[in-house]
Design a protein around this motif. Structure first.
Motif, PDB file in Angstrom:
ATOM      1  N   THR A 153      -3.051   5.050  -1.490  1.00  0.00           N
ATOM      2  CA  THR A 153      -3.910   5.618  -0.709  1.00  0.00           C
ATOM      3  C   THR A 153      -3.792   7.020  -0.595  1.00  0.00           C
ATOM      4  OG1 THR A 153      -3.877   3.901   1.090  1.00  0.00           O
ATOM      5  CG2 THR A 153      -4.211   6.126   1.968  1.00  0.00           C
ATOM      6  N   ASN A 203       0.819  -1.293   0.032  1.00  0.00           N
ATOM      7  CA  ASN A 203      -0.054  -0.007   0.309  1.00  0.00           C
ATOM      8  C   ASN A 203       0.903   1.301  -0.001  1.00  0.00           C
ATOM      9  OD1 ASN A 203      -2.021   2.179   0.406  1.00  0.00           O
ATOM     10  ND2 ASN A 203      -2.045   1.704   2.728  1.00  0.00           N
ATOM     11  N   LYS A 258       1.315   5.203   0.161  1.00  0.00           N
ATOM     12  CA  LYS A 258       0.360   6.463   0.424  1.00  0.00           C
ATOM     13  C   LYS A 258       1.007   7.456  -0.668  1.00  0.00           C
ATOM     14  CE  LYS A 258      -1.461   6.030   5.090  1.00  0.00           C
ATOM     15  NZ  LYS A 258      -1.635   6.904   6.335  1.00  0.00           N
ATOM     16  N   ASP A 294      -7.609   7.730   2.946  1.00  0.00           N
ATOM     17  CA  ASP A 294      -7.094   7.988   4.364  1.00  0.00           C
ATOM     18  C   ASP A 294      -7.854   9.182   5.130  1.00  0.00           C
ATOM     19  OD1 ASP A 294      -5.794   8.542   6.836  1.00  0.00           O
ATOM     20  OD2 ASP A 294      -3.926   8.208   6.085  1.00  0.00           O
TER      21      ASP A 294
END
Length: 263
Positions: free
Chosen positions: A155, A125, A127, A186
């Protein structure tokens, strides 16, 4: 990591492992919600908050102790776990204990870290950095694929907007999904005010549920939420976290919106 649109994935947990006892308690509470409501949940917590405003800020138990705690939680509660990694060595080590590796926003263009995480055998994942446009994730995706990782997602966590402020642009979600990427939103870091309290960050945690609802309506594949039994006493990112007692109602609203927009 199944993000197939059938139901949203919720990545939930404290900002940092404050103690083994508190991590276990939050994990048990989150597991209970998952079992009761049938949500797909990944438990998250950081073993080291390397990006802190002050040298005196609490950082966590460290790589080895933190990964042990997360590994124990994942194994005993049968709950997928994730944590952020900060170096190629961290990625290789943490992959032995967690189900998903997370690349922090400020490190999302660090090639060696991306390649190490991609080669770990774990889903990744990433960000999206506060300094990137939605289409700027394309080279990151290329790095992941070139290192043999096909199971990754991104994200959205807000973009820098002047000083000590972020703005969450919901256009980012469909723009990233147009390229075929799965996207998590998020909610709690998007309401953060970086460095807003001088020697620490501040935030607007009461706004996080509203942004989460908008993101689900915009088509995100899941929502990332940091939670704490008492955010006012949290050792990291307290101002933007959602109290654990409020979490079930927040998740129920998000699940309802997802059902309504995917009929």
């Amino acid at each position: 990591m199944a993000l197939d649109g059938a139901a949203p994935v919720f990545i939930l947990g404290p900002c940092v492992i404050e103690s083994e006892e508190s991590a276990w308690q939050l994990a048990r509470d989150i597991k209970e919600i998952s079992e009761k409501e049938g949500y797909r949940i990944i438990f998250k917590a950081s073993y080291d908050k390397a990006n802190r405003t002050s040298i005196d800020s609490f950082r966590g138990p460290g790589l080895e102790e933190g990964c042990r705690i997360l590994g124990d939680i994942g194994r005993d509660l049968k709950l997928p776990v994730t944590t952020d990694v900060h170096s190629p060595h961290d990625a290789e080590y943490a992959a032995q204990f967690v189900d998903l590796l997370q690349i922090p926003a400020f490190l999302c263009r660090q090639t060696d870290l991306i390649v190490a995480a991609a080669g770990s055998g774990r889903p990744v994942n990433v960000k999206k950095g506060q300094f990137l446009a939605p289409w700027d994730i394309r080279p990151i995706a290329d790095k992941l694929r070139s290192a043999g990782c096909a199971d990754f997602f991104f994200t959205e966590r807000g973009s820098s907007f002047g000083y000590n402020n972020l703005v969450a642009d919901m256009r980012s979600i469909p723009l990233m999904r147009e390229d075929g990427h799965r996207v998590i939103f998020d909610a709690t870091h998007s309401v953060q005010r970086p460095g807003g309290a001088g020697e620490s960050s501040s935030g607007d945690g009461t706004l996080a549920p509203a942004l989460a609802r908008a993101a689900v309506a915009a088509g995100c594949d899941g929502v990332f939420i940091e939670t704490h039994a008492n955010p006012a006493q949290a050792k990291s990112d307290g101002p933007n976290q959602i109290p654990m007692a409020e979490l079930p109602a927040v998740l129920a609203a998000l699940a309802a919106i997802h059902r309504a927009t995917n009929q």
